[in-house]
Scaffold this active site. Structure first.
Site, PDB file in Angstrom:
ATOM      1  N   SER A 240       0.838  -1.213   0.000  1.00 23.41           N
ATOM      2  CA  SER A 240       0.000   0.000   0.000  1.00 23.41           C
ATOM      3  C   SER A 240       0.868   1.257   0.000  1.00 23.41           C
ATOM      4  O   SER A 240       0.583   2.217  -0.734  1.00 23.41           O
ATOM      5  CB  SER A 240      -0.965   0.007   1.198  1.00 23.41           C
ATOM      6  OG  SER A 240      -0.278  -0.211   2.406  1.00 23.41           O
ATOM      7  N   HIS A 270      -1.961  -8.891   2.127  1.00 21.91           N
ATOM      8  CA  HIS A 270      -1.661  -7.602   2.787  1.00 21.91           C
ATOM      9  C   HIS A 270      -2.838  -7.273   3.714  1.00 21.91           C
ATOM     10  O   HIS A 270      -3.142  -8.031   4.609  1.00 21.91           O
ATOM     11  CB  HIS A 270      -1.417  -6.566   1.676  1.00 21.91           C
ATOM     12  CG  HIS A 270      -0.839  -5.261   2.108  1.00 21.91           C
ATOM     13  ND1 HIS A 270      -0.270  -5.035   3.348  1.00 21.91           N
ATOM     14  CD2 HIS A 270      -0.729  -4.066   1.447  1.00 21.91           C
ATOM     15  CE1 HIS A 270       0.157  -3.786   3.422  1.00 21.91           C
ATOM     16  NE2 HIS A 270      -0.114  -3.172   2.289  1.00 21.91           N
ATOM     17  N   HIS A 316       5.615 -12.569   8.161  1.00 24.09           N
ATOM     18  CA  HIS A 316       5.863 -11.202   7.681  1.00 24.09           C
ATOM     19  C   HIS A 316       7.074 -11.194   6.769  1.00 24.09           C
ATOM     20  O   HIS A 316       8.007 -11.984   6.947  1.00 24.09           O
ATOM     21  CB  HIS A 316       6.090 -10.232   8.847  1.00 24.09           C
ATOM     22  CG  HIS A 316       5.856  -8.820   8.473  1.00 24.09           C
ATOM     23  ND1 HIS A 316       6.853  -8.022   7.949  1.00 24.09           N
ATOM     24  CD2 HIS A 316       4.730  -8.066   8.482  1.00 24.09           C
ATOM     25  CE1 HIS A 316       6.340  -6.830   7.684  1.00 24.09           C
ATOM     26  NE2 HIS A 316       5.047  -6.833   7.989  1.00 24.09           N
ATOM     27  N   ARG A 325       2.758  -4.354  16.963  1.00 25.27           N
ATOM     28  CA  ARG A 325       1.389  -3.871  16.744  1.00 25.27           C
ATOM     29  C   ARG A 325       0.389  -4.936  17.216  1.00 25.27           C
ATOM     30  O   ARG A 325      -0.711  -4.623  17.664  1.00 25.27           O
ATOM     31  CB  ARG A 325       1.181  -3.546  15.255  1.00 25.27           C
ATOM     32  CG  ARG A 325       2.162  -2.508  14.728  1.00 25.27           C
ATOM     33  CD  ARG A 325       2.071  -2.344  13.226  1.00 25.27           C
ATOM     34  NE  ARG A 325       2.377  -3.551  12.503  1.00 25.27           N
ATOM     35  CZ  ARG A 325       2.217  -3.728  11.194  1.00 25.27           C
ATOM     36  NH1 ARG A 325       1.738  -2.745  10.466  1.00 25.27           N
ATOM     37  NH2 ARG A 325       2.533  -4.870  10.613  1.00 25.27           N
ATOM     38  N   ASP A 371      -2.437  -8.161  11.849  1.00 19.49           N
ATOM     39  CA  ASP A 371      -3.780  -8.579  11.448  1.00 19.49           C
ATOM     40  C   ASP A 371      -4.334  -9.755  12.252  1.00 19.49           C
ATOM     41  O   ASP A 371      -5.504 -10.099  12.119  1.00 19.49           O
ATOM     42  CB  ASP A 371      -3.777  -8.958   9.960  1.00 19.49           C
ATOM     43  CG  ASP A 371      -3.385  -7.791   9.077  1.00 19.49           C
ATOM     44  OD1 ASP A 371      -3.848  -6.674   9.353  1.00 19.49           O
ATOM     45  OD2 ASP A 371      -2.618  -7.990   8.118  1.00 19.49           O
TER      46      ASP A 371
HETATM   47  N1  CMX Z   1       0.998 -19.606   6.744  1.00 21.48           N
HETATM   48  C1  CMX Z   1       1.455 -20.538   5.901  1.00 21.48           C
HETATM   49  N2  CMX Z   1       2.542 -20.397   5.123  1.00 21.48           N
HETATM   50  C2  CMX Z   1       3.216 -19.237   5.247  1.00 21.48           C
HETATM   51  C3  CMX Z   1       2.832 -18.226   6.134  1.00 21.48           C
HETATM   52  C4  CMX Z   1       1.662 -18.422   6.887  1.00 21.48           C
HETATM   53  N3  CMX Z   1       1.173 -17.509   7.721  1.00 21.48           N
HETATM   54  N4  CMX Z   1       3.704 -17.208   6.021  1.00 21.48           N
HETATM   55  C5  CMX Z   1       4.607 -17.558   5.078  1.00 21.48           C
HETATM   56  N5  CMX Z   1       4.310 -18.800   4.615  1.00 21.48           N
HETATM   57  C6  CMX Z   1       4.966 -19.519   3.525  1.00 21.48           C
HETATM   58  C7  CMX Z   1       4.872 -18.678   2.255  1.00 21.48           C
HETATM   59  O1  CMX Z   1       3.596 -18.829   1.639  1.00 21.48           O
HETATM   60  C8  CMX Z   1       6.008 -19.244   1.434  1.00 21.48           C
HETATM   61  O2  CMX Z   1       5.577 -20.466   0.893  1.00 21.48           O
HETATM   62  P1  CMX Z   1       6.044 -20.918  -0.590  1.00 21.48           P
HETATM   63  O3  CMX Z   1       7.526 -21.059  -0.478  1.00 21.48           O
HETATM   64  O4  CMX Z   1       5.323 -22.197  -0.794  1.00 21.48           O
HETATM   65  O5  CMX Z   1       5.630 -19.815  -1.510  1.00 21.48           O
HETATM   66  C9  CMX Z   1       7.061 -19.536   2.519  1.00 21.48           C
HETATM   67  O6  CMX Z   1       6.343 -19.630   3.766  1.00 21.48           O
HETATM   68  C10 CMX Z   1       8.118 -18.464   2.637  1.00 21.48           C
HETATM   69  O7  CMX Z   1       7.470 -17.222   2.809  1.00 21.48           O
HETATM   70  P2  CMX Z   1       8.181 -16.041   3.621  1.00 21.48           P
HETATM   71  O8  CMX Z   1       9.419 -15.684   2.887  1.00 21.48           O
HETATM   72  O9  CMX Z   1       8.306 -16.389   5.054  1.00 21.48           O
HETATM   73  O10 CMX Z   1       7.093 -14.903   3.553  1.00 21.48           O
HETATM   74  P3  CMX Z   1       6.881 -13.799   2.393  1.00 21.48           P
HETATM   75  O11 CMX Z   1       7.796 -12.680   2.681  1.00 21.48           O
HETATM   76  O12 CMX Z   1       6.925 -14.393   1.046  1.00 21.48           O
HETATM   77  O13 CMX Z   1       5.372 -13.367   2.674  1.00 21.48           O
HETATM   78  C11 CMX Z   1       3.506 -12.816   4.000  1.00 21.48           C
HETATM   79  C12 CMX Z   1       5.013 -12.617   3.791  1.00 21.48           C
HETATM   80  C13 CMX Z   1       3.048 -11.834   5.073  1.00 21.48           C
HETATM   81  C14 CMX Z   1       2.777 -12.508   2.701  1.00 21.48           C
HETATM   82  C15 CMX Z   1       3.259 -14.271   4.451  1.00 21.48           C
HETATM   83  O14 CMX Z   1       3.855 -14.503   5.715  1.00 21.48           O
HETATM   84  C16 CMX Z   1       1.787 -14.616   4.514  1.00 21.48           C
HETATM   85  O15 CMX Z   1       1.204 -14.990   3.501  1.00 21.48           O
HETATM   86  N6  CMX Z   1       1.145 -14.507   5.735  1.00 21.48           N
HETATM   87  C17 CMX Z   1      -0.275 -14.731   5.854  1.00 21.48           C
HETATM   88  C18 CMX Z   1      -1.039 -13.521   5.316  1.00 21.48           C
HETATM   89  C19 CMX Z   1      -0.876 -12.324   6.217  1.00 21.48           C
HETATM   90  O16 CMX Z   1      -1.015 -12.387   7.432  1.00 21.48           O
HETATM   91  N7  CMX Z   1      -0.589 -11.157   5.602  1.00 21.48           N
HETATM   92  C20 CMX Z   1      -0.541  -9.879   6.342  1.00 21.48           C
HETATM   93  C21 CMX Z   1       0.859  -9.305   6.505  1.00 21.48           C
HETATM   94  C22 CMX Z   1       0.810  -7.971   7.208  1.00 21.48           C
HETATM   95  C23 CMX Z   1       0.112  -6.936   6.347  1.00 21.48           C
HETATM   96  O17 CMX Z   1       0.654  -6.562   5.309  1.00 21.48           O
HETATM   97  O18 CMX Z   1      -1.007  -6.535   6.666  1.00 21.48           O
END
Ligand code: CMX
Length: 457
Positions: A240, A270, A316, A325, A371
């Site tokens: 964002s 996000h 994250h 937070r 979140d």
């Molecule tokens: N549950 C399951 N798997 C997860 C996970 C979770 N909460 N968080 C990360 N992973 C997985 C990723 O999907 C990724 O899998 P693949 O290798 O199969 O693609 C792997 O772990 C490595 O990911 P990462 O490097 O740790 O995380 P990223 O930097 O790629 O992504 C984020 C970060 C936040 C998108 C991810 O942790 C996620 O999807 N979390 C759940 C959604 C969420 O809570 N988003 C909100 C974030 C805060 C915000 O912006 O508001």
């Protein structure tokens, strides 16, 4: 306006500081970038600058250098309140120092003068079916107001580059002033009686959001203040913030830029994660007809991962600790709703899910983010995200109201410091393969199914 003077006074020194960095030290290297980073979401590449906030992976967010507990402690509060009012936070984001009570209140007063939402914005929202996602309505409403932009009008008349920030500040004050009323109307349109509720003259910006959605409750006002403080900014690389910055770098005004940034916030990875985290908790609660045992919850978490889904609210891109937070909201919940079932469930998830994610071994950060719990606190006071067959999305609008504070502060400063249009260079996949060959001597053959490829070099 004191605010404008405070920014203007800082500009000569800031401009000189940047000019020196570019002219004297422009060739100093900041980062290398590898193929994994290019193909992996540009993670950890230091390529953006913001002085509004920064995220330390092991400490969390600092807004203008202040942690969340410090902000709650140091920002001015209205007599009798426990949480600071948001005018003080916006002053801090824009000016860079903790304001006095009067300076913070000056912003609250500016917001009151500018809070009236043009009638056609309500018409735009009402023209849409009620079950349109709340984020779509929010983004549309803000885009509809683009015609109000001081920046665009003055730019069209001819404006000196060094003065771009002045009408941008005007736009930012206008937009932030109106955002709670627009969000509240979207809530009322979708879930309540559809009325336009006027804000109260005696309340601050954050508390008035509660009033306008029909929650006249001092405790909720405190939650609204806390919520809007902690969601306001998270440095510049998140979707964002970066989208807003990128769009604004073309000299699109804040209405165009913020609307675009909100469209990014609407994604499940996000800002929509706050809605999905709530849904996940409700599914658990429904399945076990209450707060489950640790074993049941562990099994449910593994089932989620087994189905190829993420556990929303956990993980994250930058953080490697429990998000402060999250902690600030957890502490609020402990004080006011320790026995609320969904709060107890969110706490149990905090005990269970990090270990499950650790065992799975994929997520780099197994800890809760902002979140994971925000929806529970809202729901306690009756604020809904969705209703019946309506896809809802309102919790992400709440996130958006707050995020507008950070992204507009960034936009004002980007304009003030003459930030150029953003334009990174892209390469083709074959270029990456050729770079591999150049650096390692290993030829990567072009598979026959790509034989048609022309490439760019
Ligand atoms: N549950 C399951 N798997 C997860 C996970 C979770 N909460 N968080 C990360 N992973 C997985 C990723 O999907 C990724 O899998 P693949 O290798 O199969 O693609 C792997 O772990 C490595 O990911 P990462 O490097 O740790 O995380 P990223 O930097 O790629 O992504 C984020 C970060 C936040 C998108 C991810 O942790 C996620 O999807 N979390 C759940 C959604 C969420 O809570 N988003 C909100 C974030 C805060 C915000 O912006 O508001």
């Amino acid at each position: 306006m004191n605010l404008k003077t405070q920014i203007a006074e800082q500009l000569p020194a800031w401009r000189a500081r940047l000019k020196r960095l570019i002219t004297e030290y422009g060739q100093v290297k900041v980062a290398d970038i590898n193929i994994a980073q290019i193909l992996g979401g540009i993670r950890d590449v230091k390529a953006l600058v913001t002085d509004i906030s920064c995220v330390d992976p092991n400490r969390g967010i600092r807004l203008r250098g202040y942690t969340i507990p410090e902000l709650i402690d140091l920002l001015p509060k209205r007599p009798g309140d426990q949480m600071p009012f948001l005018g003080g936070l916006y002053y801090l984001l824009l000016v860079g120092r903790i304001p006095t009570y009067e300076e913070g209140m000056e912003i609250e007063e500016e917001w009151k003068k500018r809070q009236e939402v043009p009638g056609y914005v309500y018409d735009v929202v009402q023209a849409m079916p009620k079950n349109t996602s709340a984020m779509t309505l929010f983004s549309l409403a803000i885009l509809a107001m683009q015609r109000e932009s001081h920046f665009t009008k003055e730019y069209d008349r001819g404006l000196k580059k060094e003065d771009y920030w002045i009408p941008t500040l005007e736009d930012s004050l206008d937009l932030t002033a109106k955002a709670p009323a627009i969000a509240a109307f979207i809530y009322n349109y979708k879930f309540r009686n559809g009325q336009i509720v006027k804000p109260r003259a005696d309340l601050d910006w954050a508390a008035n959001f509660g009033t306008m959605i029909g929650i006249e409750n001092e405790q909720y006002y405190e939650l609204a203040r806390l919520y809007f403080i902690i969601h306001s900014d998270h440095e510049s690389g998140n979707v964002s913030a970066h989208t807003t910055y990128l769009v604004s770098s073309t000299l699109s005004d804040v209405y165009y830029a913020v609307s675009a940034g909100l469209n990014g916030l609407a994604g499940p990875l996000h800002g929509r994660a706050n809605q999905e985290a709530m849904e996940w908790l409700l599914d658990v609660y429904q399945k076990y007809q209450g707060v489950p045992s640790k074993e049941q919850l562990t099994e449910y978490a593994w089932d989620t991962l087994g189905a190829g889904k993420v556990i929303p609210g956990y993980g994250h891109a930058i953080l490697r600790i429990t998000d402060p937070r999250f902690t600030a909201q957890l502490e609020f919940g402990e004080r006011v709703m320790p026995d609320y079932d969904l709060f107890r469930l969110a706490k149990l998830v905090y005990e269970v899910v990090p270990e499950v994610l650790r065992q799975q071994g994929k997520a780099k950060d197994p800890w809760p983010n902002v979140d994971a719990i925000s929806g529970v606190l809202q729901r306690y006071y009756g604020v809904m995200d969705s209703k019946d067959n309506d896809p809802g999305g309102f919790y992400t609008v709440l996130f958006g109201v707050s995020r507008i504070l950070g992204v507009t502060a960034n936009t004002v400063w980007a304009r003030a410091l003459g930030a150029p249009i953003e334009r990174p260079k892209s390469v083709t996949t074959r270029t990456l393969e050729n770079i591999v060959t150049e650096q390692t001597g290993v030829e990567i053959p072009l598979h026959e199914s790509y034989a048609h490829e022309r490439g760019c070099r």
